[in-house]
Design an enzyme around this catalytic site. Structure first.
Site, PDB file in Angstrom:
ATOM      1  N   ASP A 137      29.809 -27.128 -19.762  1.00 58.43           N
ATOM      2  CA  ASP A 137      29.346 -27.108 -18.367  1.00 58.43           C
ATOM      3  C   ASP A 137      29.028 -28.529 -17.875  1.00 58.43           C
ATOM      4  O   ASP A 137      28.874 -28.745 -16.672  1.00 58.43           O
ATOM      5  CB  ASP A 137      28.077 -26.247 -18.233  1.00 58.43           C
ATOM      6  CG  ASP A 137      28.393 -24.799 -17.844  1.00 58.43           C
ATOM      7  OD1 ASP A 137      29.496 -24.554 -17.335  1.00 58.43           O
ATOM      8  OD2 ASP A 137      27.514 -23.937 -18.039  1.00 58.43           O
TER       9      ASP A 137
ATOM     10  N   LYS B  65      34.377 -14.872 -17.515  1.00 56.50           N
ATOM     11  CA  LYS B  65      34.693 -15.994 -18.419  1.00 56.50           C
ATOM     12  C   LYS B  65      35.408 -15.481 -19.668  1.00 56.50           C
ATOM     13  O   LYS B  65      36.380 -16.081 -20.122  1.00 56.50           O
ATOM     14  CB  LYS B  65      33.400 -16.738 -18.796  1.00 56.50           C
ATOM     15  CG  LYS B  65      32.862 -17.570 -17.636  1.00 56.50           C
ATOM     16  CD  LYS B  65      31.468 -18.133 -17.891  1.00 56.50           C
ATOM     17  CE  LYS B  65      30.955 -18.764 -16.586  1.00 56.50           C
ATOM     18  NZ  LYS B  65      29.570 -19.240 -16.683  1.00 56.50           N
TER      19      LYS B  65
ATOM     20  N   GLN C 106      24.303 -19.322 -19.974  1.00 60.01           N
ATOM     21  CA  GLN C 106      24.473 -18.798 -18.622  1.00 60.01           C
ATOM     22  C   GLN C 106      23.157 -18.932 -17.847  1.00 60.01           C
ATOM     23  O   GLN C 106      22.111 -18.491 -18.306  1.00 60.01           O
ATOM     24  CB  GLN C 106      24.915 -17.330 -18.690  1.00 60.01           C
ATOM     25  CG  GLN C 106      25.239 -16.718 -17.347  1.00 60.01           C
ATOM     26  CD  GLN C 106      26.460 -17.362 -16.687  1.00 60.01           C
ATOM     27  OE1 GLN C 106      27.466 -17.642 -17.337  1.00 60.01           O
ATOM     28  NE2 GLN C 106      26.355 -17.621 -15.395  1.00 60.01           N
TER      29      GLN C 106
END
Ligand code: NDP
Length: 298
Positions: free
Chosen positions: A119, A52, A96
């Protein structure tokens, strides 16, 4: 033999568009920044986070990785989220997953500022997606819609079968396909006679997490097959679809690797820029995120 849906190439196209938008935003004094909270030292998570960071760097998005020890308490983690929520230099924020087992991800997702939730896992964003309202779309299903659109695969009126009902992939995928006017069937581990349903699919999206769950005889001739799975078998990455037996029957298929994976990362960059625009008061309907950049739409 099926056409290959080249997620890597389409992801690069989207990354170029994002990079241009980042340059434009910087000229208006907004430097998009993604913050990633990484708890503990899970090797797979570390690799994902490194990918990322590298993807952000390529398009000019600043990235900040906040590493927290594996034994952090729930309260300490929530405080770290709160700090990044309030930091005006941060536009996109993600935690994460998975978290170490003593931490409950749900209150953590709920603590994210919804406008920064790139997300798309905050309950408000999940609810808005369900209601068809403006919100940040979860990256993997969003990436699949983009890949299909840009590959000129029509969805309206098609029978789509989604195998898997996770909150991250299966459920939001089904909702986005409904928004695209597909007729959607969702299957899961308790579905009896899975093959009877998958054989009806004109579009088959598979997100199960088990290698080669879908084999050739389970697929309708001429179907479009999207393989979300990422499984490591004998040191090799394989999907949830048995490519060798399915590809000869399908009209189009995503490879693993090089299909859905790169699209997921591209949509994270896309969502970060959307969040930056929005937080800077530059509007941009997040509505129909997939439509926000005109190219390839429809
Ligand atoms: P989950 O484990 O959260 O969900 C798996 C789903 O598959 C569940 O709904 C489960 O049913 C269903 N399932 C399991 N076994 C079967 C079966 N034999 N028949 C039918 N359905 C079954 O996984 P995720 O959705 O998070 O991920 C799925 C896969 O996609 C994984 O391989 C993951 O690594 C990959 N992935 C890839 C991404 C990418 O960018 N390419 C991003 C995210 C995930 P039930 O609900 O009944 O248990």
């Amino acid at each position: 033999m099926a056409a290959i849906l080249d997620g890597k190439a389409v992801a690069e196209e989207i990354s170029r568009e994002v990079a241009a938008e980042v340059q434009r935003l910087k000229k208006t004094g907004v430097a998009p920044c993604l913050a990633v909270l990484l708890v503990g030292d899970n090797p797979a998570s570390q690799t994902y986070v490194r990918n990322k960071e590298a993807a952000c760097q390529k398009v000019g998005i600043a990235s900040r990785v906040v590493r927290l020890p594996a034994d952090i308490t729930q309260e300490e983690l929530l405080r770290a989220v709160e700090e990044l929520n309030e930091d005006e230099g941060v536009h996109g924020l993600l935690v994460q997953l998975p978290l170490p087992p003593h931490l409950d991800p749900r209150p953590v997702m709920a603590a994210l500022r919804p406008e920064k939730d790139v997300d798309g896992f905050h309950p408000l964003n999940m609810g808005r997606l369900q209601a068809g309202e403006e919100c940040l779309w979860p990256c993997t299903p969003h990436g699949i819609v983009q890949l299909l659109r840009r590959s000129r695969i029509p969805l309206a009126g098609r029978h789509a079968v989604v195998v898997g009902r996770s909150n991250i992939v299966g459920k939001p995928m089904a909702l986005l396909l409904l928004q695209e006017d597909a007729t959607v069937t969702v299957c899961h581990s308790r579905t009896p006679d899975l093959a009877a349903l998958t054989r009806q699919a004109e579009l088959l999206v598979v997100a199960v997490g088990r290698p080669r769950t879908i084999t050739g005889e389970m697929v309708r001739e001429g179907a479009v097959v999207v393989d979300v799975g990422i499984n490591r078998v004998d040191g090799r990455l394989v999907g949830d679809v048995d490519f060798e037996s399915v590809a000869p029957r399908a009209a189009a298929i995503t490879p693993v690797p090089g299909g859905v994976g790169p699209m997921t990362v591209a949509m994270l960059l896309f969502n970060t820029v959307q969040a930056a625009r929005r937080l800077a008061g530059q509007g941009l309907g997040l509505e129909g995120g997939a439509r926000a950049y005109g190219a390839g739409a429809g």
